[in-house]
Scaffold this motif. Structure first.
Motif, PDB file in Angstrom:
ATOM      1  N   ALA A 108       0.840  -1.201   0.000  1.00 24.79           N
ATOM      2  CA  ALA A 108       0.000   0.000   0.000  1.00 24.79           C
ATOM      3  C   ALA A 108       0.874   1.249   0.000  1.00 24.79           C
ATOM      4  N   LYS A 109       1.960   1.229   0.763  1.00 24.87           N
ATOM      5  CA  LYS A 109       2.873   2.369   0.808  1.00 24.87           C
ATOM      6  C   LYS A 109       3.530   2.610  -0.550  1.00 24.87           C
ATOM      7  N   MET A 110       3.855   1.521  -1.258  1.00 29.73           N
ATOM      8  CA  MET A 110       4.487   1.664  -2.563  1.00 29.73           C
ATOM      9  C   MET A 110       3.534   2.295  -3.577  1.00 29.73           C
ATOM     10  N   PHE A 111       2.273   1.869  -3.578  1.00 30.15           N
ATOM     11  CA  PHE A 111       1.300   2.466  -4.490  1.00 30.15           C
ATOM     12  C   PHE A 111       1.149   3.963  -4.226  1.00 30.15           C
ATOM     13  N   LEU A 112       1.065   4.330  -2.950  1.00 29.42           N
ATOM     14  CA  LEU A 112       0.891   5.741  -2.613  1.00 29.42           C
ATOM     15  C   LEU A 112       2.179   6.532  -2.831  1.00 29.42           C
ATOM     16  N   THR A 113       3.317   5.898  -2.655  1.00 28.90           N
ATOM     17  CA  THR A 113       4.577   6.571  -2.965  1.00 28.90           C
ATOM     18  C   THR A 113       4.612   6.964  -4.433  1.00 28.90           C
ATOM     19  N   PRO A 157       1.935   3.757  10.438  1.00 27.24           N
ATOM     20  CA  PRO A 157       1.869   2.450  11.114  1.00 27.24           C
ATOM     21  C   PRO A 157       0.749   1.548  10.611  1.00 27.24           C
ATOM     22  N   ASP A 158      -0.256   2.130   9.918  1.00 28.51           N
ATOM     23  CA  ASP A 158      -1.389   1.305   9.487  1.00 28.51           C
ATOM     24  C   ASP A 158      -2.077   1.947   8.287  1.00 28.51           C
ATOM     25  N   SER A 159      -3.038   1.216   7.726  1.00 29.73           N
ATOM     26  CA  SER A 159      -3.725   1.675   6.518  1.00 29.73           C
ATOM     27  C   SER A 159      -4.610   2.887   6.782  1.00 29.73           C
ATOM     28  N   GLU A 160      -5.163   2.990   7.995  1.00 35.01           N
ATOM     29  CA  GLU A 160      -5.993   4.152   8.315  1.00 35.01           C
ATOM     30  C   GLU A 160      -5.168   5.437   8.257  1.00 35.01           C
ATOM     31  N   THR A 161      -3.940   5.367   8.771  1.00 34.69           N
ATOM     32  CA  THR A 161      -3.058   6.530   8.706  1.00 34.69           C
ATOM     33  C   THR A 161      -2.729   6.859   7.262  1.00 34.69           C
ATOM     34  N   VAL A 230      -8.848  -8.034  -5.514  1.00 34.24           N
ATOM     35  CA  VAL A 230      -8.259  -8.168  -4.174  1.00 34.24           C
ATOM     36  C   VAL A 230      -7.041  -7.257  -4.066  1.00 34.24           C
ATOM     37  N   GLY A 231      -7.222  -6.133  -3.373  1.00 32.83           N
ATOM     38  CA  GLY A 231      -6.167  -5.138  -3.278  1.00 32.83           C
ATOM     39  C   GLY A 231      -5.466  -5.144  -1.941  1.00 32.83           C
ATOM     40  N   PHE A 232      -4.510  -4.236  -1.819  1.00 37.77           N
ATOM     41  CA  PHE A 232      -3.694  -4.136  -0.613  1.00 37.77           C
ATOM     42  C   PHE A 232      -3.877  -2.790   0.091  1.00 37.77           C
ATOM     43  N   PHE A 233      -4.396  -1.807  -0.627  1.00 40.25           N
ATOM     44  CA  PHE A 233      -4.693  -0.499  -0.034  1.00 40.25           C
ATOM     45  C   PHE A 233      -6.201  -0.273  -0.006  1.00 40.25           C
ATOM     46  N   HIS A 234      -6.853  -0.400  -1.158  1.00 36.97           N
ATOM     47  CA  HIS A 234      -8.308  -0.302  -1.203  1.00 36.97           C
ATOM     48  C   HIS A 234      -8.913  -1.584  -0.647  1.00 36.97           C
ATOM     49  N   THR A 235      -9.892  -1.441   0.203  1.00 36.46           N
ATOM     50  CA  THR A 235     -10.488  -2.595   0.870  1.00 36.46           C
ATOM     51  C   THR A 235     -11.392  -3.379  -0.081  1.00 36.46           C
ATOM     52  N   LEU A 236     -11.651  -4.629   0.316  1.00 39.61           N
ATOM     53  CA  LEU A 236     -12.543  -5.474  -0.478  1.00 39.61           C
ATOM     54  C   LEU A 236     -13.962  -4.924  -0.437  1.00 39.61           C
ATOM     55  N   ARG A 237     -14.589  -4.920  -1.622  1.00 41.17           N
ATOM     56  CA  ARG A 237     -15.975  -4.493  -1.713  1.00 41.17           C
ATOM     57  C   ARG A 237     -16.585  -5.168  -2.938  1.00 41.17           C
ATOM     58  N   PRO A 238     -17.784  -5.740  -2.821  1.00 39.14           N
ATOM     59  CA  PRO A 238     -18.394  -6.423  -3.962  1.00 39.14           C
ATOM     60  C   PRO A 238     -18.477  -5.511  -5.194  1.00 39.14           C
ATOM     61  N   GLY A 239     -18.002  -6.018  -6.316  1.00 43.45           N
ATOM     62  CA  GLY A 239     -18.078  -5.265  -7.566  1.00 43.45           C
ATOM     63  C   GLY A 239     -16.958  -4.277  -7.775  1.00 43.45           C
ATOM     64  N   ARG A 240     -16.066  -4.120  -6.789  1.00 40.75           N
ATOM     65  CA  ARG A 240     -14.972  -3.155  -6.925  1.00 40.75           C
ATOM     66  C   ARG A 240     -13.662  -3.866  -7.226  1.00 40.75           C
ATOM     67  N   LYS A 241     -12.925  -3.352  -8.197  1.00 37.34           N
ATOM     68  CA  LYS A 241     -11.632  -3.914  -8.567  1.00 37.34           C
ATOM     69  C   LYS A 241     -10.556  -3.211  -7.737  1.00 37.34           C
TER      70      LYS A 241
END
Length: 343
Positions: A108-113, A157-161, A230-241
């Motif tokens: 997730a940090k790499m994508f946002l970097t 320290p976490d995804s919320e941050t 199935v992502g690493f930053f964006h959470t799982l949600r039906p119909g969402r890639k």
């Protein structure tokens, strides 16, 4: 036809693939485009409708060489795999990584970097190239904000941050986006980001481009055997890639936003190209959408030097290169996933 690392990309829409001994033969009706030994490859990606011979498909399946087919515009069609496929192991690793905060947070940090680095660089380029036509001080301050946010990502320290950092950086970035519009500001004034629905022509262009690019990234992920949902930053949600949205972050500024700004600043789109709905939503008209898609295809054909692979490739192949690098990281072939960092 282009060989990038151990993947062969066949970009000629009228090319047909067949097996010639131990070589993949790429040809059109008129000529042979090239031969590549099968044992040198881990994947083949073909953009066209002429497919490949059953013999080649069988050879790729037997040797564990991925064979994926896309339309000339980049929409995923299908992937060939044998009775036992490494994609099963790859997706299993993907799911386990997504379920582990410890393993998913670095990705997730790499994508946002990649996102913040590219956003900063876009703003700095406008300061360099158009200083007299923009509020340079405001744009530079937004660029500095992206730079400082990059440092915060490292310590998150976490995804919320991470979500908080990304949201604040995006707000800073879009606060000066109107400065990047250099002409026709009466028709293309930008106030803030409106997603669902877009409420002005600029947001309509951004939303359409993000949607188009996101679908192409999803196809690239499918092509290497990853699950785009199935992502690493964006959470799982039906119909969402979710994974496609993760990777999209890297491409928003350097590909999507630059493309939208070029359409506006070059006068390619005008106010007459848009229509408003009863709910206030603004969309491109059908004719304008066709012109948009034509310009988009031309942009994807432009070449850049990939910052990690150090090879010249078309913009349209960059998501496929990133998908390949992500799959290699998950397989353990790379120590870290290298985000796309544009210059």
């Amino acid at each position: 036809m282009r060989k990038l690392q151990n993947t062969l990309y066949v970009t000629s829409p009228d090319a047909f693939l067949s097996l010639d001994g131990e070589n993949i033969l790429v040809r059109t009706d008129e000529s042979v485009l090239g031969r590549v030994p099968v044992h040198n490859l881990e994947g083949v990606v073909s953009f066209g409708y002429r497919s490949a011979s059953p013999r080649l498909m069988a050879a790729c399946a037997e040797r564990g060489v991925g064979l994926a087919f896309f339309t000339p515009h980049g929409r995923f069609l299908s992937r060939v795999s044998g009775a036992v496929s490494g994609n099963v192991l790859l997706r299993t690793t993907q799911y386990r990584t997504a379920d582990s905060t410890e393993k998913s947070l670095p990705l997730a940090k790499m994508f946002l970097t990649g996102k913040l680095y590219n956003s900063r660089w876009l703003l700095e380029r406008f300061c360099r190239d158009h200083a007299v036509r923009i509020d340079e001080n405001a744009v530079r301050q937004a660029a500095v904000y992206q730079k400082n946010a990059l440092k915060q990502i490292e310590c998150a320290p976490d995804s919320e941050t991470l979500l908080g950092i990304e949201g604040s950086a995006a707000k800073s970035y879009f606060s000066v986006f109107n400065e990047l519009i250099l002409r026709n500001k009466d028709d293309f004034s930008f106030d803030e980001r409106h997603r669902r629905p877009p409420l002005d022509p600029v947001n309509a262009l951004l939303s359409f481009t993000y949607s188009l690019l996101g679908n192409e990234i999803a196809g690239a992920l499918e092509g290497v055997g990853l699950d785009p949902a199935v992502g690493f930053f964006h959470t799982l949600r039906p119909g969402r890639k979710s994974l496609a949205l993760d990777m999209l972050e890297e491409f928003r500024a350097p590909l999507a936003d630059r493309f939208v700004l070029s359409l506006i600043n070059l006068g390619t789109v005008t106010a007459k190209d848009f229509e408003s709905k009863e709910n206030g939503a603004v969309y491109l008209k059908d004719d304008a959408r066709r012109n948009f898609l034509s310009a988009w295809q031309k942009r994807k054909q432009e070449e850049i030097t990939h910052p990690f692979l150090k090879e010249k490739i078309a913009w349209g192949l960059v998501p496929h290169a990133q998908a390949m690098l992500l799959s290699r990281y998950l397989r353990g072939d790379l120590d870290a996933y290298p985000p796309f960092m544009w210059k």
